[in-house]
Design an enzyme around this catalytic site. Structure first.
Site, PDB file in Angstrom:
ATOM      1  N   HIS A 162       0.830  -1.048   0.133  1.00  0.00           N
ATOM      2  CA  HIS A 162       0.002  -0.016   0.144  1.00  0.00           C
ATOM      3  C   HIS A 162       0.918   1.082   0.034  1.00  0.00           C
ATOM      4  O   HIS A 162       1.583   1.261   0.893  1.00  0.00           O
ATOM      5  CB  HIS A 162      -1.040   0.229   1.130  1.00  0.00           C
ATOM      6  CG  HIS A 162      -1.889  -1.213   1.176  1.00  0.00           C
ATOM      7  ND1 HIS A 162      -2.513  -1.687   2.260  1.00  0.00           N
ATOM      8  CD2 HIS A 162      -2.689  -1.733   0.328  1.00  0.00           C
ATOM      9  CE1 HIS A 162      -3.323  -2.482   1.830  1.00  0.00           C
ATOM     10  NE2 HIS A 162      -3.525  -2.533   0.554  1.00  0.00           N
ATOM     11  N   GLU A 164       1.529   3.423   3.014  1.00  0.00           N
ATOM     12  CA  GLU A 164       2.256   2.847   4.236  1.00  0.00           C
ATOM     13  C   GLU A 164       3.763   2.565   4.133  1.00  0.00           C
ATOM     14  O   GLU A 164       4.129   1.747   3.529  1.00  0.00           O
ATOM     15  CB  GLU A 164       1.391   1.351   4.602  1.00  0.00           C
ATOM     16  CG  GLU A 164       0.054   1.474   4.645  1.00  0.00           C
ATOM     17  CD  GLU A 164      -0.888   0.100   4.784  1.00  0.00           C
ATOM     18  OE1 GLU A 164      -1.976   0.141   4.690  1.00  0.00           O
ATOM     19  OE2 GLU A 164      -0.172  -0.665   4.869  1.00  0.00           O
ATOM     20  N   HIS A 223       3.455  -3.951   6.295  1.00  0.00           N
ATOM     21  CA  HIS A 223       2.308  -2.879   6.151  1.00  0.00           C
ATOM     22  C   HIS A 223       2.443  -1.898   7.114  1.00  0.00           C
ATOM     23  O   HIS A 223       3.439  -1.758   8.010  1.00  0.00           O
ATOM     24  CB  HIS A 223       0.948  -3.552   5.902  1.00  0.00           C
ATOM     25  CG  HIS A 223       0.673  -4.207   4.912  1.00  0.00           C
ATOM     26  ND1 HIS A 223      -0.484  -3.892   4.008  1.00  0.00           N
ATOM     27  CD2 HIS A 223       0.982  -5.578   4.295  1.00  0.00           C
ATOM     28  CE1 HIS A 223      -0.512  -4.750   2.705  1.00  0.00           C
ATOM     29  NE2 HIS A 223       0.548  -5.798   3.112  1.00  0.00           N
ATOM     30  N   GLU A 261       2.028  -5.483  10.523  1.00  0.00           N
ATOM     31  CA  GLU A 261       1.627  -4.168  10.600  1.00  0.00           C
ATOM     32  C   GLU A 261       2.746  -3.557  11.648  1.00  0.00           C
ATOM     33  O   GLU A 261       2.860  -3.696  12.870  1.00  0.00           O
ATOM     34  CB  GLU A 261       0.404  -3.964  11.103  1.00  0.00           C
ATOM     35  CG  GLU A 261      -0.570  -4.955  10.289  1.00  0.00           C
ATOM     36  CD  GLU A 261      -1.146  -4.226   8.910  1.00  0.00           C
ATOM     37  OE1 GLU A 261      -0.810  -2.934   8.920  1.00  0.00           O
ATOM     38  OE2 GLU A 261      -1.548  -4.770   8.207  1.00  0.00           O
ATOM     39  N   HIS A 310     -30.711 -55.517   1.180  1.00  0.00           N
ATOM     40  CA  HIS A 310     -31.378 -56.496   0.418  1.00  0.00           C
ATOM     41  C   HIS A 310     -30.396 -57.199  -0.777  1.00  0.00           C
ATOM     42  O   HIS A 310     -29.911 -56.133  -1.610  1.00  0.00           O
ATOM     43  CB  HIS A 310     -32.898 -56.071  -0.071  1.00  0.00           C
ATOM     44  CG  HIS A 310     -33.748 -56.054   1.076  1.00  0.00           C
ATOM     45  ND1 HIS A 310     -34.520 -54.675   1.029  1.00  0.00           N
ATOM     46  CD2 HIS A 310     -33.816 -56.360   2.425  1.00  0.00           C
ATOM     47  CE1 HIS A 310     -35.334 -54.977   2.117  1.00  0.00           C
ATOM     48  NE2 HIS A 310     -34.769 -55.721   2.803  1.00  0.00           N
ATOM     49  N   GLU A 364     -30.981 -55.740  -4.373  1.00  0.00           N
ATOM     50  CA  GLU A 364     -31.196 -54.225  -4.471  1.00  0.00           C
ATOM     51  C   GLU A 364     -29.659 -53.822  -4.497  1.00  0.00           C
ATOM     52  O   GLU A 364     -29.017 -53.479  -3.473  1.00  0.00           O
ATOM     53  CB  GLU A 364     -32.006 -53.413  -3.480  1.00  0.00           C
ATOM     54  CG  GLU A 364     -33.326 -54.188  -3.593  1.00  0.00           C
ATOM     55  CD  GLU A 364     -34.197 -53.802  -2.170  1.00  0.00           C
ATOM     56  OE1 GLU A 364     -35.283 -54.191  -1.984  1.00  0.00           O
ATOM     57  OE2 GLU A 364     -33.628 -52.635  -1.497  1.00  0.00           O
ATOM     58  N   GLU A 409     -33.983 -45.090  -1.145  1.00  0.00           N
ATOM     59  CA  GLU A 409     -34.335 -45.701  -2.380  1.00  0.00           C
ATOM     60  C   GLU A 409     -33.628 -45.057  -3.677  1.00  0.00           C
ATOM     61  O   GLU A 409     -34.138 -44.109  -4.287  1.00  0.00           O
ATOM     62  CB  GLU A 409     -35.864 -46.055  -2.506  1.00  0.00           C
ATOM     63  CG  GLU A 409     -36.567 -46.462  -1.194  1.00  0.00           C
ATOM     64  CD  GLU A 409     -36.179 -48.062  -1.160  1.00  0.00           C
ATOM     65  OE1 GLU A 409     -36.401 -48.399   0.320  1.00  0.00           O
ATOM     66  OE2 GLU A 409     -36.134 -48.621  -2.004  1.00  0.00           O
TER      67      GLU A 409
END
Length: 1337
Positions: A114, A117, A224, A317, A553, A556, A751
């Site tokens: 910056h 700064e 900074h 800083e 199952h 399935e 499901e």
């Protein structure tokens, strides 16, 4: 006019200054090379006043002057230009600044980001001066400069500085941003938001990004102003809360330490009270803060360095006033000097070293260096060097790179004093196309710690900004969005296929995947669970436990396949995909693909709504088998149910889903009620269940529509794709209700599709529809309210699912005093509420239960090195320890053998080929699995080894060991260097069973029963290889043995604990007995019991020295397979009897595998020993069928390509090579027990001897003889021709009397041809000479 001329004067001033400085620059340039290298400036030249700011031109002049004065340690360069064309100067300070020194860590400071700064700009100038002027005066500075590559950028925003005003403490006069009014510390690519700024507006950021990417900086500070504090990552968070949110990085503790180093050396910063006029009450504990907790900074430079630059950076800083008066600069330098130096010195903490290629020794760049428990990796620099900053402690560190075997070193000790050196040597992985990349043992020179292989994992990023190559001023390029790995192979996985699939992934990703079995099904199949987490074997405090269960199952099947793909998705995307990595790091995920493997095996593909395979093998529905809160379940609890109940009770699961099929909906508790009728049965947490159910359904558009299976169930509708279980239909004894009522786990039932067992071709669409939903559902465990109970006696962790507006939680356990608090629950993430409970007086003795816990090619050289290593005392032992699959073994039937072998072929197609050798009497397949890096190509130079078992069906241990051995080899291929190299250089054939019919007849735990010994025709196959009509099994093996040139064969049997070598037939002597006995002894000595000789078997005749015996001494008979292999196949075969019991109990199989694993591997090593070579003629043409005679007794023959390989006991051997039409060749070789086979090349010359005489003599004699014969024939012809011409009229035929002539003709049949010739013609000449000649004829 004023407005016209104001901009002109500064421009004019710049031009005047440039011309004024030009002579100085020219003089400096002209004299620079004449300055002595070690000469420093005079004291007068280095005096710094510390009472003025340097503008751009003064800064440029000063930096150039310093470079000129200290050329041996300083080098000035520009990394780019600002918007207004000012150079972005960087001073490099190190010994030999013109070159990169391998192993020297790079450090950087950046100031004045910056522009207004300004203290940072000046203190960095002072730091440059301090390092240069004190280099020859202070040992500390000299050490720092000599050992560190230091880069200092005083001003990243020179344009902003020129615009700023001295004395402006609040920055009201501008100058913070660059000349395009862009805040440079909001313009870097952000981990949450990506890149936001226009690259054309931020050339400063572009230049710094390029600089960061080109240099592997290790540590950095961004300076900074505006307050006094050290801030560390992360600077922002996904929520971008303005402040108060601690955004923790993976190296949070390390960052805090580094920030403390700076703050504690700064007299004002360490107080934590900056006392800034604009924020008088702002405090920072210890003078440090997490960036996002202070305030949110998206696009900050420190986060970019950490995530994309290999570099740890904090933000410092330095002063409350951004641009204080110059008179304060001396004070600011005094405050920061020690902090700046102390922080720089921390670049030398942690671990450092080099990574090299094991084959070429070349440095490897971009190798990921990973520390277990810290999910942030860095990569090596161009010289293969790395510097991983770590706090003091003990770490497990991995080096991983694409195309190389990763290496992990455990127990690396890091001290506070200096960095620990840890070097890696990586071995190339196998190129599956060629299979010929060499692999070596990993070398870690500076430590004696063990090494193991682990999967590589790279750092992840959403956006990385890089510049086009070769153009420093080009704007950064944002790569395309990362695309995670997606499953590519979709098929139905049988139990055997699933077994291999899971073990392979667990082996490939051991750092995040742990496979275990929670029990067994009725038919003794393992109930596998894969745990995926950054620490998969440990329940970590504060980390939720999640589970998926599928295939309850058996018919399935969609859930089963989806979970297998989910496991692969999580494993392969970990470390490269942000979502997956964070999910795995923050959650312990348990995945059970199949709860009912027995039912699956009988189910039928294409079953839409059937029931075959739904129940377990006892024909019980597992989802009606759990204890129910409303109904008494009378069916016996099944082994699968018991296993799951014990598992769930042992782990504090938070959330779960049970995956089914037959519809498309998420249903939630309760599944039934007291009345047993279908209506809404609400649980106390009904709102929570609805929320997590919707989380899944809304990610599946078809499910969320509410009309899932219109063709099958046109009347069915579920709003938002969810339903209360009992409202749909009642399910007493269901698993989801049991989880909720009896544990702390919330479970729903999902499901996944209308068809229960869809065709394999349809599986990809199920992943497309549900893959995202499966991930999103796991995320729900992190969005619930997290309650952490911190107990004074011991710790525990609880999770509670809440939705907004529910009552506040109360923490209560046993006889602790209850505590009530309030919490606000949001949708996006879990809230943490800590309770501290105090024991009541009645419970002082109670304990809270803790949580559960010739010229060799490089490839030949590598093989030789490996064989030597594995032949050493500890070589095989280390290999066995580093490749433990942890598999559980059971007895399997012939149908399952086929499934296992097919699954290996499907999962490892690049190294396997399945051969059908024939059929048994009862038409069961006899299969052989070939394992090699090129199974589809003929490689006659490679040795072939045959492993055979099951010739006697009543001894099935060998079959199970060989199936396990095949799986072990395949899973470790490409992961373990030794296994990979052995497979690449060997043709391995595994025949699990020769007698499958006998196995079907045999019974478990029958240690001495003969049931199953013979085939279905009652024939002992091991007596059928000679003198009888071969059985179909025997015929299959005979063809197999004869059609391939095997180097070694190992047969596994049972009923003893010995190794037998040929022959079984009663022969008096065995010519190569020494070699056969040696091969048997190699197996025995690598077996923990066999080599002792005292086996303890009742059927063994006393002590067997070394555990090795000649087969005929054990049992003499004709027609054995080993005898046939020796006599007809020219291949030595040993028979291993694995144990006293023919058919031991199943629980002994694991120990039997452990006992034989090393011995089986030793055979893969031994097959590469002996003598091998090639026989060819001078033109290079291979000679096939040449005889190789060793020590005038043992004979082998060259095969295709002229190759031969013969195994020999250690010793010296004379080799004679004989082939028709060629001169005999002789060689002498020495065979070592520790070295790979001696390689010999035999080149034949044509045989120069004929009938034992030299070829030249025989040819000359033959030529002379032929010449003489021809000349004699010519003389005779000439004489005859002359006579015929001179006496032509002197002959007449005597034909006056026909009858006399006929009689004379008849004499011919009586052998009186001479008489006929004498009387048929008569010479009337009276010449005696001519008469004499005629009579001679």
């Amino acid at each position: 006019m004023v407005h016209i001329w104001e901009p002109f004067f500064p421009s004019l001033k710049r031009r005047v200054l440039l011309f004024a400085f030009l002579p100085l620059v020219l003089v400096s340039g002209g004299t620079r090379q004449h300055r002595p290298r070690g000469t420093g400036p005079s004291q007068a030249e280095t005096v710094e006043t510390y009472n003025k700011y340097y503008n751009y031109y003064e800064l440029t002049e000063l930096l150039q002057s310093l470079e000129h004065k200290y050329p041996h340690i300083a080098r000035l360069s520009s990394i780019g230009k600002s918007v207004e064309g000012r150079e972005l100067w960087v001073m490099r300070i190190t010994l030999d600044p013109d070159k990169d020194t391998p192993g020297k860590p790079k450090f950087k400071y950046v100031g004045n980001m910056h522009g207004d700064e300004t203290v940072s700009r000046q203190v960095l100038v002072y730091l440059v001066e301090h390092l240069l002027t004190k280099y020859e005066e202070e040992a500390r500075i000299a050490e720092l400069v000599n050992s560190t590559d230091i880069y200092i950028m005083p001003s990243m925003n020179p344009d902003g500085f020129e615009k700023s005003k001295e004395g402006d403490c609040a920055g009201v006069h501008g100058g913070r941003n660059n000349a395009k009014s862009v805040d440079l510390n909001r313009s870097f690519p952000d981990q949450f938001d990506g890149a936001s700024a226009d690259p054309n507006d931020i050339p400063e950021v572009t230049a710094v990004i390029r600089w960061i990417q080109e240099n592997k900086f290790v540590l950095s500070g961004n300076l900074h102003g505006g307050t006094v504090v050290a801030s560390y990552p992360f600077d922002d968070s996904a929520s971008h809360m303005r402040g108060g949110f601690y955004s923790r990085s993976e190296d949070d503790n390390l960052f805090r330490f580094l920030a403390m180093v700076y703050s504690q050396n700064h007299p004002e910063m360490k107080t934590g009270h900056p006392n800034c006029p604009d924020t008088p009450h702002e405090t920072f504990e210890d003078g440090i803060t997490n960036g996002a907790q202070w305030y949110d900074v998206p696009g900050g430079m420190q986060d970019y360095n950490y995530l994309h630059g290999n570099c740890l950076e904090i933000t410092l800083e330095l002063s409350c006033c951004k641009y204080p008066p110059a008179q304060q600069l001396q004070k600011e330098w005094d405050l920061n000097r020690e902090s700046l130096l102390a922080y720089m010195e921390k670049v030398h903490m942690g671990v450092h070293g080099f990574v090299n290629d094991s084959v070429s020794g070349a440095a490897l760049s971009n190798v990921s260096i990973m520390v277990a428990g810290i999910s942030h990796n860095l990569t090596t620099a161009k010289y293969g060097d790395y510097h991983r900053l770590l706090l003091p402690g003990t770490y497990n560190i991995t080096a991983a790179a694409p195309g190389y075997m990763s290496v992990t070193v455990n127990g690396v000790h890091v001290t506070e004093d200096k960095a620990t050196q840890l070097n890696f040597t990586l071995s190339p992985k196998v190129d599956e196309a060629s299979g010929d990349i060499p692999l070596t043992t990993t070398s870690v020179p500076t430590t004696n710690l063990p090494t193991v292989s682990t999967p590589p994992s790279s750092n992840f990023s959403q956006t990385q900004v890089v510049s086009p190559a070769g153009n420093k001023n080009s704007p950064p390029v944002v790569p395309p969005v990362h695309q995670p790995f997606q499953p590519k192979e979709f098929r139905h996985h049988s139990y055997a296929d699933m077994d291999v699939f899971l073990h392979n992934l667990a082996s490939e990703f051991p750092s995040i995947a742990h496979l275990h079995s929670i029990g067994r099904s009725k038919e003794n199949r393992e109930l596998y669970v894969m745990v995926i987490s950054d620490n998969p074997t440990v329940h970590e405090l504060g980390e939720p436990e999640f589970k998926y269960v599928a295939n309850m199952h058996g018919n399935e099947v969609v859930g089963r396949e989806l979970l297998l793909h989910l496991i692969e998705y999580l494993c392969r995307n970990y470390g490269t995909d942000l979502e997956v990595t964070q999910l795995v790091n923050s959650t312990r995920i348990h995945i059970m693909p199949s709860m009912n493997p027995d039912g699956y095996e009988v189910a039928m593909e294409g079953d839409v709504r059937g029931y075959k395979g739904r129940n377990n093998s006892n024909n019980y529905d597992l989802n009606r088998n759990f204890p129910d809160q409303f109904v008494t379940i009378t069916d016996p609890i099944q082994p699968e149910t018991i296993a799951v109940m014990n598992w769930v009770k042992s782990i504090p699961f938070v959330l779960s889903a049970n995956l089914h099929g037959g519809s498309l909906v998420v249903n939630y508790p309760f599944d039934d009620d007291e009345e047993g009728v279908s209506h809404y049965s609400k649980s106390p947490d009904d709102q929570v269940f609805q929320q997590v159910a919707r989380a899944f359904s809304q990610e599946n558009p078809l499910m969320h529509s509410g009309h899932p299976c219109e063709d099958l169930y046109p009347e069915e509708y579920f709003k938002d794709g969810i339903t209360n279980g009992a409202k749909w239909y009642t399910v007493p004894g269901g698993m989801q209700d049991w989880n909720y009522v009896n544990t702390n786990c919330f479970e729903v039932t999902i499901e996944l599709g209308c068809v229960k067992y869809p065709w394999a071709k349809d599986l990809p669409k199920y992943w497309e529809q549900n893959g995202r939903a499966l991930l999103e559902f796991i995320h729900q465990v992190l969005k619930e309210l997290l309650l952490t109970l911190l107990l004074e006696i011991t710790g525990g962790c609880w999770y509670l699912g809440l939705t907004p507006s529910l009552p506040p939680p109360t923490g209560k356990f046993a006889v602790y005093k209850p505590v009530r608090t309030y919490a606000t629950v949001t949708k996006d993430r879990a809230e943490t509420v800590d309770f501290r409970l105090t024991q009541s007086d009645l419970s002082s003795s109670n304990q809270f239960p803790g949580s559960p816990q010739p010229t060799q090619s490089p490839s030949e050289k590598e093989l030789g090195s490996l064989i030597k290593k594995l032949s050493s005392d500890q070589g095989l032992e280390q290999l066995v320890k580093s490749t433990d699959t942890g598999n559980s073994i059971r007895y399997r039937r012939p149908k399952e053998w086929s499934d296992i072998l097919n699954s290996l072929k499907l999962n490892f197609p690049q190294i396997t080929k399945l051969h059908s050798l024939g059929w048994s009497v009862e038409f069961r397949s006899i299969l052989a699995l070939e394992i090699s890096n090129k199974p589809a190509e003929a490689e006659p130079s490679e040795p072939k080894i045959r492993f055979v078992a099951g010739i006697h069906g009543n001894a099935p241990v060998g079959t199970e060991l060989l199936l396990e051995f095949a799986t072990f080899l395949c899973i470790n291929y490409g992961k373990n260097y030794a296994i990979t190299k052995l497979i690449n250089e060997t043709r391995i054939f595994i025949v699990p069973s020769v007698n499958p019919d006998g196995r079907e007849q045999a019974s478990e735990q029958q240690c001495s029963s003969a049931q199953g010994l013979t085939n279905a025709n009652g024939i002992d196959l091991d007596r059928n290889f000679l003198g009888h009509e071969p059985q179909p099994e025997t015929k299959a093996m005979m063809d197999f043995i004869l059609n391939r040139t095997f180097t070694l064969s190992v047969a596994l049997d049972g009923g003893a604990l010995i190794v037998a070598y040929p022959y079984n037939k009663p022969v008096q002597t065995v010519e190569n007995e020494g070699t056969l006995k040696y091969l048997a002894s190699v197996y025995a000595k690598n077996h923990p019991k066999m080599h002792l000789g005292d086996t303890g078997c009742s059927n063994n005749a006393g002590n067997i020295p070394g555990g090795v015996i000649r087969a005929a001494e054990k049992q003499s008979h004709m027609g054995s397979m080993k005898d046939f292999s020796m006599d007809s196949g020219h291949c030595p075969e040993i028979t291993v009897y694995t144990g006293c019991c023919l058919f031991p109990p199943v629980d002994q199989l694991v120990s039997l595998w452990s006992e034989n694993k090393k011995s089986l591997l030793s055979m893969l090593v031994e097959v590469h020993k002996g003598v091998r070579g090639v026989v060819r003629d001078r033109s290079g043409k291979p000679v096939v069928g040449a005889s190789i005679v060793l020590n005038r007794r043992m004979k082998v023959f060259t095969s295709e390509g002229g190759y031969f390989h013969v195994l020999l006991a250690p010793g010296s051997y004379n080799i004679e090579v004989i082939a028709d039409g060629y001169q005999q060749q002789r060689r002498k070789v020495v065979v070592s027990p520790y070295k790979a086979a001696n390689s010999v090349v035999i080149e034949f010359d044509l045989d120069n001897n004929i009938f034992g005489l030299p070829r030249e003599f025989v040819v000359a004699s033959a030529a002379a003889s032929m010449t003489a014969l021809v000349m004699t024939a010519c003389i005779i012809w000439c004489v005859c021709a002359a006579k015929s011409n001179s006496q032509k009229d002197g002959f007449h035929r005597l034909r006056q009397h026909r009858d006399i002539y006929d009689d004379e003709i008849r004499l011919n049949t009586m052998g009186s041809k001479k008489l006929l010739l004498a009387n048929e013609f008569q010479d009337e000449s009276e010449s005696e000479e001519e008469t004499l000649y005629a009579n001679k004829i």
